[in-house]
Motif scaffolding. Structure first.
Motif, PDB file in Angstrom:
ATOM      1  N   ALA A 194       0.832  -1.187   0.000  1.00 27.87           N
ATOM      2  CA  ALA A 194       0.000   0.000   0.000  1.00 27.87           C
ATOM      3  C   ALA A 194       0.874   1.247   0.000  1.00 27.87           C
ATOM      4  CB  ALA A 194      -0.918   0.011   1.209  1.00 27.87           C
ATOM      5  N   THR A 195       0.373   2.291  -0.596  1.00 30.76           N
ATOM      6  CA  THR A 195       1.083   3.557  -0.615  1.00 30.76           C
ATOM      7  C   THR A 195       0.495   4.504   0.411  1.00 30.76           C
ATOM      8  OG1 THR A 195      -0.383   4.416  -2.352  1.00 30.76           O
ATOM      9  CG2 THR A 195       1.647   3.300  -3.061  1.00 30.76           C
ATOM     10  N   GLU A 196       1.314   5.458   0.843  1.00 30.38           N
ATOM     11  CA  GLU A 196       0.864   6.404   1.852  1.00 30.38           C
ATOM     12  C   GLU A 196       1.282   7.810   1.447  1.00 30.38           C
ATOM     13  OE1 GLU A 196       1.531   7.441   6.612  1.00 30.38           O
ATOM     14  OE2 GLU A 196       2.268   5.575   5.739  1.00 30.38           O
ATOM     15  N   ARG A 197       0.374   8.745   1.548  1.00 32.15           N
ATOM     16  CA  ARG A 197       0.677  10.129   1.239  1.00 32.15           C
ATOM     17  C   ARG A 197       1.429  10.754   2.415  1.00 32.15           C
ATOM     18  NH1 ARG A 197      -3.712  14.802  -0.525  1.00 32.15           N
ATOM     19  NH2 ARG A 197      -2.238  16.561  -0.565  1.00 32.15           N
ATOM     20  N   LEU A 198       2.610  11.357   2.127  1.00 34.63           N
ATOM     21  CA  LEU A 198       3.440  11.911   3.183  1.00 34.63           C
ATOM     22  C   LEU A 198       3.359  13.425   3.287  1.00 34.63           C
ATOM     23  CD1 LEU A 198       6.703   9.782   2.859  1.00 34.63           C
ATOM     24  CD2 LEU A 198       4.850   9.506   4.505  1.00 34.63           C
ATOM     25  N   THR A 199       3.121  14.117   2.186  1.00 37.67           N
ATOM     26  CA  THR A 199       3.115  15.582   2.223  1.00 37.67           C
ATOM     27  C   THR A 199       1.726  16.098   1.886  1.00 37.67           C
ATOM     28  OG1 THR A 199       3.762  15.769  -0.116  1.00 37.67           O
ATOM     29  CG2 THR A 199       5.525  15.641   1.504  1.00 37.67           C
ATOM     30  N   ARG A 200       1.349  17.216   2.520  1.00 39.00           N
ATOM     31  CA  ARG A 200       0.005  17.762   2.318  1.00 39.00           C
ATOM     32  C   ARG A 200      -0.001  19.281   2.170  1.00 39.00           C
ATOM     33  NH1 ARG A 200      -3.700  13.848   2.962  1.00 39.00           N
ATOM     34  NH2 ARG A 200      -3.012  11.934   4.020  1.00 39.00           N
ATOM     35  N   GLU A 201       1.142  19.913   2.300  1.00 35.35           N
ATOM     36  CA  GLU A 201       1.190  21.361   2.198  1.00 35.35           C
ATOM     37  C   GLU A 201       2.079  21.772   1.038  1.00 35.35           C
ATOM     38  OE1 GLU A 201       2.408  23.117   5.813  1.00 35.35           O
ATOM     39  OE2 GLU A 201       0.724  22.346   6.983  1.00 35.35           O
ATOM     40  N   GLY A 202       1.576  22.711   0.208  1.00 38.34           N
ATOM     41  CA  GLY A 202       2.371  23.218  -0.893  1.00 38.34           C
ATOM     42  C   GLY A 202       2.625  22.173  -1.969  1.00 38.34           C
ATOM     43  N   VAL A 203       3.585  22.475  -2.821  1.00 37.45           N
ATOM     44  CA  VAL A 203       3.996  21.566  -3.899  1.00 37.45           C
ATOM     45  C   VAL A 203       5.289  20.886  -3.473  1.00 37.45           C
ATOM     46  CG1 VAL A 203       4.727  21.397  -6.299  1.00 37.45           C
ATOM     47  CG2 VAL A 203       2.922  23.008  -5.657  1.00 37.45           C
ATOM     48  N   SER A 204       5.262  19.557  -3.353  1.00 42.61           N
ATOM     49  CA  SER A 204       6.436  18.779  -2.942  1.00 42.61           C
ATOM     50  C   SER A 204       6.850  17.864  -4.089  1.00 42.61           C
ATOM     51  CB  SER A 204       6.126  17.956  -1.691  1.00 42.61           C
ATOM     52  OG  SER A 204       5.717  18.791  -0.630  1.00 42.61           O
ATOM     53  N   GLU A 205       8.158  17.793  -4.350  1.00 39.51           N
ATOM     54  CA  GLU A 205       8.620  17.027  -5.503  1.00 39.51           C
ATOM     55  C   GLU A 205      10.072  16.612  -5.343  1.00 39.51           C
ATOM     56  OE1 GLU A 205       8.374  19.495  -8.946  1.00 39.51           O
ATOM     57  OE2 GLU A 205       9.393  21.179  -8.004  1.00 39.51           O
ATOM     58  N   ARG A 206      10.523  15.789  -6.296  1.00 45.76           N
ATOM     59  CA  ARG A 206      11.900  15.318  -6.393  1.00 45.76           C
ATOM     60  C   ARG A 206      12.384  14.637  -5.122  1.00 45.76           C
ATOM     61  NH1 ARG A 206      13.609  20.793  -9.748  1.00 45.76           N
ATOM     62  NH2 ARG A 206      12.488  20.186 -11.627  1.00 45.76           N
ATOM     63  N   ARG A 249      14.453   7.794   5.640  1.00 43.76           N
ATOM     64  CA  ARG A 249      13.935   9.140   5.475  1.00 43.76           C
ATOM     65  C   ARG A 249      13.878   9.528   4.001  1.00 43.76           C
ATOM     66  NH1 ARG A 249      18.256  12.132   9.006  1.00 43.76           N
ATOM     67  NH2 ARG A 249      19.520  10.609   7.875  1.00 43.76           N
ATOM     68  N   LEU A 250      13.068  10.538   3.719  1.00 42.38           N
ATOM     69  CA  LEU A 250      12.966  11.087   2.375  1.00 42.38           C
ATOM     70  C   LEU A 250      13.343  12.559   2.392  1.00 42.38           C
ATOM     71  CD1 LEU A 250       9.636   9.530   1.024  1.00 42.38           C
ATOM     72  CD2 LEU A 250      11.957   9.038   0.236  1.00 42.38           C
ATOM     73  N   LEU A 251      14.190  12.915   1.460  1.00 42.70           N
ATOM     74  CA  LEU A 251      14.579  14.303   1.249  1.00 42.70           C
ATOM     75  C   LEU A 251      13.826  14.817   0.033  1.00 42.70           C
ATOM     76  CD1 LEU A 251      16.701  16.659   1.856  1.00 42.70           C
ATOM     77  CD2 LEU A 251      18.097  15.547   0.084  1.00 42.70           C
ATOM     78  N   PRO A 277      10.460  11.280   7.902  1.00 47.15           N
ATOM     79  CA  PRO A 277      10.488   9.822   8.020  1.00 47.15           C
ATOM     80  C   PRO A 277       9.671   9.173   6.899  1.00 47.15           C
ATOM     81  CG  PRO A 277      10.089  10.820  10.150  1.00 47.15           C
ATOM     82  CD  PRO A 277       9.996  11.928   9.148  1.00 47.15           C
ATOM     83  N   ALA A 278      10.238   8.156   6.257  1.00 46.50           N
ATOM     84  CA  ALA A 278       9.563   7.523   5.124  1.00 46.50           C
ATOM     85  C   ALA A 278       8.309   6.784   5.530  1.00 46.50           C
ATOM     86  CB  ALA A 278      10.533   6.574   4.416  1.00 46.50           C
ATOM     87  N   ASP A 279       8.223   6.368   6.793  1.00 49.94           N
ATOM     88  CA  ASP A 279       7.037   5.633   7.241  1.00 49.94           C
ATOM     89  C   ASP A 279       5.944   6.554   7.793  1.00 49.94           C
ATOM     90  OD1 ASP A 279       8.155   6.450   9.615  1.00 49.94           O
ATOM     91  OD2 ASP A 279       8.423   4.440  10.453  1.00 49.94           O
ATOM     92  N   GLY A 280       6.171   7.865   7.691  1.00 51.84           N
ATOM     93  CA  GLY A 280       5.167   8.816   8.159  1.00 51.84           C
ATOM     94  C   GLY A 280       5.051   8.900   9.665  1.00 51.84           C
ATOM     95  N   SER A 281       6.049   8.399  10.397  1.00 53.77           N
ATOM     96  CA  SER A 281       5.958   8.342  11.858  1.00 53.77           C
ATOM     97  C   SER A 281       6.219   9.680  12.534  1.00 53.77           C
ATOM     98  CB  SER A 281       6.947   7.309  12.407  1.00 53.77           C
ATOM     99  OG  SER A 281       8.276   7.649  12.042  1.00 53.77           O
ATOM    100  N   GLY A 282       6.659  10.679  11.777  1.00 55.98           N
ATOM    101  CA  GLY A 282       6.952  11.972  12.368  1.00 55.98           C
ATOM    102  C   GLY A 282       6.773  13.087  11.368  1.00 55.98           C
ATOM    103  N   PRO A 283       6.811  14.319  11.849  1.00 54.88           N
ATOM    104  CA  PRO A 283       6.620  15.461  10.952  1.00 54.88           C
ATOM    105  C   PRO A 283       7.858  15.726  10.109  1.00 54.88           C
ATOM    106  CG  PRO A 283       7.129  16.224  13.167  1.00 54.88           C
ATOM    107  CD  PRO A 283       6.993  14.737  13.260  1.00 54.88           C
ATOM    108  N   ALA A 284       7.681  16.506   9.059  1.00 54.11           N
ATOM    109  CA  ALA A 284       8.788  16.898   8.203  1.00 54.11           C
ATOM    110  C   ALA A 284       9.665  17.918   8.918  1.00 54.11           C
ATOM    111  CB  ALA A 284       8.264  17.471   6.893  1.00 54.11           C
ATOM    112  N   GLU A 285      10.978  17.832   8.671  1.00 55.95           N
ATOM    113  CA  GLU A 285      11.942  18.770   9.252  1.00 55.95           C
ATOM    114  C   GLU A 285      12.448  19.692   8.147  1.00 55.95           C
ATOM    115  OE1 GLU A 285      16.548  18.752  10.935  1.00 55.95           O
ATOM    116  OE2 GLU A 285      15.464  16.864  10.606  1.00 55.95           O
ATOM    117  N   LEU A 286      12.407  20.977   8.399  1.00 56.70           N
ATOM    118  CA  LEU A 286      12.933  21.953   7.447  1.00 56.70           C
ATOM    119  C   LEU A 286      14.447  21.986   7.583  1.00 56.70           C
ATOM    120  CD1 LEU A 286      12.557  24.233   5.372  1.00 56.70           C
ATOM    121  CD2 LEU A 286      12.245  25.805   7.307  1.00 56.70           C
TER     122      LEU A 286
END
Length: 239
Positions: free
Chosen positions: A1-13, A22-24, A39-48
């Motif tokens: 199954a796939t999981e959506r990780l980002t929900r704000e703005g335009v995220s790419e690459r 993790r995903l950069l 975190p790739a498993d969605g276990s935490g928020p994104a870090e700037l």
């Protein structure tokens, strides 16, 4: 199954961290195309990781193989593109790696961390180059007649890049001097390309490729696993 990780703005690459946890990516979540880590498993928020400055915009990022730094490309005030290294420990001041009047993009570090592949228009047309990560020593043109989207083979002995619909493999020697020993076309097909960031990937064991294929205005992932046999047929070589 796939999981959506980002929900704000335009995220790419998106790019995987070396440990696969993790995903950069670049996103306009709070600023125009800044660097984020999640975190790739969605276990935490994104870090700037790094914000775009008022005079520059970050366009892509990729981990160094040791995970201690991130290479990123940004626009410059004079409308060129530079590649910098962001250390992830200690002083996080970006260090310029490719900063000139040329357009430099699509940085990729060799698996041993010693060599930097990238695309530049320094010759007047866009070609793939390889040079030392240290910034000293000669830089060698890997492609001839155009090239883009460089990716290293997992063992570091070859560099893949794309020329139109063709996927080309270049054999790289690093001793006694950096040199391109051979180039050959592995396969070609109607796979989607990207002039700004590699739009395909090499499997971790180096035996296959993940490509994007257009299907009725949509896209689907395709794994290429029989390229060795196709290459033999093209070169009329015996097994």
């Amino acid at each position: 199954a796939t999981e959506r990780l980002t929900r704000e703005g335009v995220s790419e690459r998106p790019e995987w961290s070396p440990d696969g946890r993790r995903l950069l990516y670049v996103s306009s979540g709070t600023n125009a195309n800044s660097l984020w880590l999640q975190p790739a498993d969605g276990s935490g928020p994104a870090e700037l990781l790094l914000e775009s400055a008022t005079t520059t915009t970050i366009r892509e990022g990729v981990f160094a193989p040791d995970g201690r730094g991130v290479l990123f490309r940004q626009d410059t005030p004079d409308s060129n593109r530079d590649v910098l290294l962001l250390p992830l420990a200690g002083d996080r001041t970006p260090v310029p790696l490719l900063a000139s009047i040329d357009d430099d993009k699509q940085p990729r570090v060799s698996p041993d961390g010693r060599w930097l592949a990238y695309v530049s228009n320094r010759s007047g047309s866009e070609e793939v180059y390889v040079g030392p990560m240290s910034g000293t020593g000669a830089r060698v043109a890997v492609s001839s007649g155009g090239g883009a989207e460089p990716l290293w083979a997992p063992d570091g002995t070859h560099l893949y890049f794309r020329v139109g619909a063709r996927l080309v493999r270049a054999r790289i020697a690093t001793s006694p001097a950096l040199a391109v020993l051979a180039r050959d076309t592995l396969f070609e097909g109607p796979y989607i390309t990207d002039p700004w960031h590699p739009n395909y990937d090499v499997t971790p064991d180096g035996t296959g490729f993940i490509m994007l294929q257009p299907v009725d205005e949509n896209r689907r992932l395709v794994m290429i696993v029989n390229w060795i046999e196709e290459l033999r047929q093209r070169t009329r070589a015996t097994p």
